[in-house]
Design a protein around this motif. Sequence first.
Motif, PDB file in Angstrom:
ATOM      1  N   ALA A 197       8.177  -0.333 -15.903  1.00 20.73           N
ATOM      2  CA  ALA A 197       7.748  -0.810 -17.220  1.00 20.73           C
ATOM      3  C   ALA A 197       6.521  -0.074 -17.758  1.00 20.73           C
ATOM      4  O   ALA A 197       6.058  -0.379 -18.857  1.00 20.73           O
ATOM      5  N   LYS A 198       6.028   0.887 -17.021  1.00 24.47           N
ATOM      6  CA  LYS A 198       4.786   1.575 -17.385  1.00 24.47           C
ATOM      7  C   LYS A 198       4.769   2.113 -18.820  1.00 24.47           C
ATOM      8  O   LYS A 198       3.803   1.878 -19.555  1.00 24.47           O
ATOM      9  N   PRO A 199       5.791   2.843 -19.271  1.00 23.26           N
ATOM     10  CA  PRO A 199       5.741   3.388 -20.638  1.00 23.26           C
ATOM     11  C   PRO A 199       5.619   2.296 -21.705  1.00 23.26           C
ATOM     12  O   PRO A 199       4.847   2.435 -22.659  1.00 23.26           O
ATOM     13  N   ILE A 200       6.378   1.208 -21.532  1.00 29.59           N
ATOM     14  CA  ILE A 200       6.316   0.109 -22.499  1.00 29.59           C
ATOM     15  C   ILE A 200       4.952  -0.575 -22.431  1.00 29.59           C
ATOM     16  O   ILE A 200       4.341  -0.881 -23.451  1.00 29.59           O
ATOM     17  N   GLY A 244      10.100  -6.345  -6.241  1.00 30.52           N
ATOM     18  CA  GLY A 244       9.928  -6.417  -7.687  1.00 30.52           C
ATOM     19  C   GLY A 244       8.460  -6.347  -8.089  1.00 30.52           C
ATOM     20  O   GLY A 244       8.095  -5.661  -9.055  1.00 30.52           O
ATOM     21  N   LEU A 245       7.609  -7.045  -7.355  1.00 27.81           N
ATOM     22  CA  LEU A 245       6.178  -7.018  -7.640  1.00 27.81           C
ATOM     23  C   LEU A 245       5.590  -5.624  -7.463  1.00 27.81           C
ATOM     24  O   LEU A 245       4.660  -5.226  -8.167  1.00 27.81           O
ATOM     25  N   ILE A 246       6.148  -4.874  -6.523  1.00 27.92           N
ATOM     26  CA  ILE A 246       5.641  -3.530  -6.241  1.00 27.92           C
ATOM     27  C   ILE A 246       6.186  -2.501  -7.228  1.00 27.92           C
ATOM     28  O   ILE A 246       5.452  -1.683  -7.781  1.00 27.92           O
ATOM     29  N   ILE A 247       7.488  -2.548  -7.470  1.00 26.90           N
ATOM     30  CA  ILE A 247       8.161  -1.462  -8.186  1.00 26.90           C
ATOM     31  C   ILE A 247       8.182  -1.650  -9.707  1.00 26.90           C
ATOM     32  O   ILE A 247       8.031  -0.683 -10.462  1.00 26.90           O
ATOM     33  N   ASN A 255       8.376   8.607 -11.579  1.00 24.35           N
ATOM     34  CA  ASN A 255       9.719   8.669 -12.165  1.00 24.35           C
ATOM     35  C   ASN A 255      10.818   8.222 -11.204  1.00 24.35           C
ATOM     36  O   ASN A 255      11.964   8.022 -11.616  1.00 24.35           O
ATOM     37  N   ILE A 256      10.479   8.071  -9.935  1.00 22.34           N
ATOM     38  CA  ILE A 256      11.503   7.808  -8.927  1.00 22.34           C
ATOM     39  C   ILE A 256      12.226   6.468  -9.103  1.00 22.34           C
ATOM     40  O   ILE A 256      13.452   6.418  -8.963  1.00 22.34           O
ATOM     41  N   PRO A 257      11.542   5.349  -9.407  1.00 23.33           N
ATOM     42  CA  PRO A 257      12.280   4.081  -9.520  1.00 23.33           C
ATOM     43  C   PRO A 257      13.414   4.120 -10.536  1.00 23.33           C
ATOM     44  O   PRO A 257      14.540   3.701 -10.235  1.00 23.33           O
ATOM     45  N   VAL A 258      13.147   4.627 -11.744  1.00 22.32           N
ATOM     46  CA  VAL A 258      14.194   4.699 -12.762  1.00 22.32           C
ATOM     47  C   VAL A 258      15.293   5.662 -12.339  1.00 22.32           C
ATOM     48  O   VAL A 258      16.486   5.395 -12.534  1.00 22.32           O
ATOM     49  N   PHE A 259      14.896   6.775 -11.737  1.00 21.98           N
ATOM     50  CA  PHE A 259      15.874   7.762 -11.262  1.00 21.98           C
ATOM     51  C   PHE A 259      16.832   7.140 -10.246  1.00 21.98           C
ATOM     52  O   PHE A 259      18.056   7.276 -10.346  1.00 21.98           O
ATOM     53  N   VAL A 285       0.829  -1.211   0.000  1.00 23.68           N
ATOM     54  CA  VAL A 285       0.000   0.000   0.000  1.00 23.68           C
ATOM     55  C   VAL A 285       0.864   1.262   0.000  1.00 23.68           C
ATOM     56  O   VAL A 285       0.652   2.175  -0.808  1.00 23.68           O
ATOM     57  N   LYS A 286       1.851   1.311   0.889  1.00 27.65           N
ATOM     58  CA  LYS A 286       2.700   2.499   1.016  1.00 27.65           C
ATOM     59  C   LYS A 286       3.431   2.815  -0.282  1.00 27.65           C
ATOM     60  O   LYS A 286       3.439   3.959  -0.757  1.00 27.65           O
ATOM     61  N   TYR A 287       4.059   1.797  -0.860  1.00 29.18           N
ATOM     62  CA  TYR A 287       4.883   2.056  -2.038  1.00 29.18           C
ATOM     63  C   TYR A 287       4.065   2.281  -3.293  1.00 29.18           C
ATOM     64  O   TYR A 287       4.439   3.091  -4.144  1.00 29.18           O
ATOM     65  N   ILE A 288       2.954   1.602  -3.454  1.00 30.39           N
ATOM     66  CA  ILE A 288       2.113   1.851  -4.630  1.00 30.39           C
ATOM     67  C   ILE A 288       1.522   3.257  -4.562  1.00 30.39           C
ATOM     68  O   ILE A 288       1.477   3.973  -5.566  1.00 30.39           O
ATOM     69  N   ASP A 289       1.100   3.691  -3.377  1.00 34.10           N
ATOM     70  CA  ASP A 289       0.600   5.065  -3.220  1.00 34.10           C
ATOM     71  C   ASP A 289       1.709   6.075  -3.503  1.00 34.10           C
ATOM     72  O   ASP A 289       1.496   7.084  -4.190  1.00 34.10           O
ATOM     73  N   PHE A 290       2.895   5.799  -2.972  1.00 33.00           N
ATOM     74  CA  PHE A 290       4.038   6.698  -3.139  1.00 33.00           C
ATOM     75  C   PHE A 290       4.443   6.805  -4.609  1.00 33.00           C
ATOM     76  O   PHE A 290       4.624   7.900  -5.147  1.00 33.00           O
ATOM     77  N   LEU A 291       4.558   5.669  -5.280  1.00 31.48           N
ATOM     78  CA  LEU A 291       5.009   5.663  -6.671  1.00 31.48           C
ATOM     79  C   LEU A 291       3.929   6.147  -7.631  1.00 31.48           C
ATOM     80  O   LEU A 291       4.251   6.612  -8.727  1.00 31.48           O
TER      81      LEU A 291
END
Length: 209
Positions: free
Chosen positions: A173-176, A165-168, A107-111, A96-102
Motif C-alpha cells: 500500500a506504500k504508493p497509495i 499481513g501486518l508485515i507485508i 517491489n517484491i510483494p506485488v510482483f 525484523v527479517k521481512y521489514i529489512d528485506f522489503l
Amino acid sequence: MAKGRPKKQIDHSTEDKIKEAARKVFHEKGFAATRTRDIAEEAGLNLALLNYYFKSKENLFEIITFETLFNFIQSLAIVFHDENSEFEEKIEMLAVKYIDFLSKEPNIPVFILTAIRDNPDNFADKIPFKTIVMGSYFYKQFLEKRERKEISETNPLQFLLNLMGLIIFPFIAKPIFENITGTKEKLFQEMMNERKKLIPIWIKNMIQA
C-alpha cells in the motif's frame, strides 16, 4: 582444456548478468509491461545474446519468479524451523527479517502476488508451502500454546495471515499511502523500523484477547 575455462566463466557471468537485469525490470514492471529488449538494455547486452541464453521472456520470467519466491520463503522457513527460539521470539525475528528485506526490495510483494495469482498451480507445486508451515517447529509451538489455552486464536493459518499481513501490507500500500498522506521515503522507513517493535506487541495483544 585451458582455453575452455575462460569461456565457461564468461558464459556464467553473462547468464548472471541477464538474470540480474531481468530481476530488476520484472520486479519494477511485471511480466506484461516488460519487453525482452528492456532486459537486454538493462544488462548492456544485445537481444540475440539474451535469446540465446533464455530462449523466451516467458522462460526467463518463470526462472526469476521462482528464485524470487524461493528467497522470500527461505527466511520464513529458517525462522519457522528454528528449534532454539521461543514462539514469541520467532514473531520478532520475522518482523525484523521481512521489514529489512522489503525495505531493500519494496517491489517484491506485488510482483509475487501477481505471479502467483496468474499461475498458482505452477508455483504451489515447486515450493513446499505445506511442509514449511504445517511441518514446522513454529506450528508445533502454536498448537502447544493453544492446548495450554495461552492463546485465544485457534486457527494457526488465521494467525499466520494476520502476522504476515501486518508485515507485508504496508509495502503493498506504500504508493497509495504516500500519495494520500504526503509521506516521504524517510518517514515511511522510520515507520517500518518502528513496526519491528510494534508488530510483536500487537500480535501478543491479539492472541491474548
